[in-house]
Design a protein around this motif. Structure first.
Motif, short mmCIF file in Angstrom:
data_model
loop_
_atom_site.label_atom_id
_atom_site.label_comp_id
_atom_site.label_asym_id
_atom_site.label_seq_id
_atom_site.Cartn_x
_atom_site.Cartn_y
_atom_site.Cartn_z
N ASN A 6 71.89 41.23 41.81
CA ASN A 6 70.71 40.48 42.26
C ASN A 6 71.11 39.31 43.16
N ASN A 7 72.15 38.60 42.78
CA ASN A 7 72.62 37.47 43.60
C ASN A 7 73.08 37.95 44.98
N ARG A 14 67.81 41.04 50.71
CA ARG A 14 67.25 42.33 50.30
C ARG A 14 66.56 42.27 48.94
N TYR A 15 66.60 41.13 48.28
CA TYR A 15 66.06 41.01 46.92
C TYR A 15 64.54 41.04 46.97
N LEU A 16 63.92 41.96 46.24
CA LEU A 16 62.47 42.14 46.28
C LEU A 16 61.76 41.47 45.11
N ASP A 17 62.47 41.01 44.10
CA ASP A 17 61.90 40.37 42.91
C ASP A 17 60.85 41.26 42.25
N LYS A 18 61.20 42.54 42.06
CA LYS A 18 60.32 43.51 41.41
C LYS A 18 61.13 44.31 40.41
N TRP A 21 60.90 50.21 38.94
CA TRP A 21 59.87 51.22 39.13
C TRP A 21 58.77 50.77 40.10
N GLU A 22 58.75 49.49 40.43
CA GLU A 22 57.76 48.97 41.37
C GLU A 22 58.24 49.05 42.81
N ILE A 23 59.51 49.32 43.02
CA ILE A 23 60.08 49.38 44.36
C ILE A 23 59.71 50.73 44.98
#
Length: 97
Positions: A6-7, A14-18, A21-23
């Motif tokens: 994540n870091n 590129r981090y989507l904060d989801k 399964w939401e991506i």
């Protein structure tokens, strides 16, 4: 390990904060695999296997319940006297002569 990925994704923008399964799927993703007749047949077979295992489990549970209730009824019956009890007589009122 997940924190490290994540870091890195945050640093690269590129981090989507989801949740995963939401991506949304992207073309060429490992998750973007089309079904085949073989895969559908395999899934159907697996569903049948699961249904059969559940049926067998229900049968075993029903048999276990019958066994337990049968044993408990039998064990209670074994504790009861075979002959009816005699009427109670008070020893203090019996006449001894």
């Amino acid at each position: 390990m997940a924190e490290e990925f994540n870091n890195r994704a945050k640093a690269e923008g590129r981090y989507l904060d989801k949740e995963w399964w939401e991506i949304p799927l992207t073309p060429g993703s490992l998750l973007d695999v089309s079904e085949t007749p073989e895969s559908r047949a395999r899934i159907e077979w697996l569903k049948q296997q699961i249904a059969e295992l559940k049926r067998q489990q229900q049968e075993r549970e029903a048999a276990a319940i019958k066994e337990v209730t049968g044993e408990s009824a039998g064990s209670v019956q074994s504790l009861l006297p075979e002959e009816p009890a005699q009427p109670f007589s008070d020893p203090g009122t019996s006449s001894r002569r």
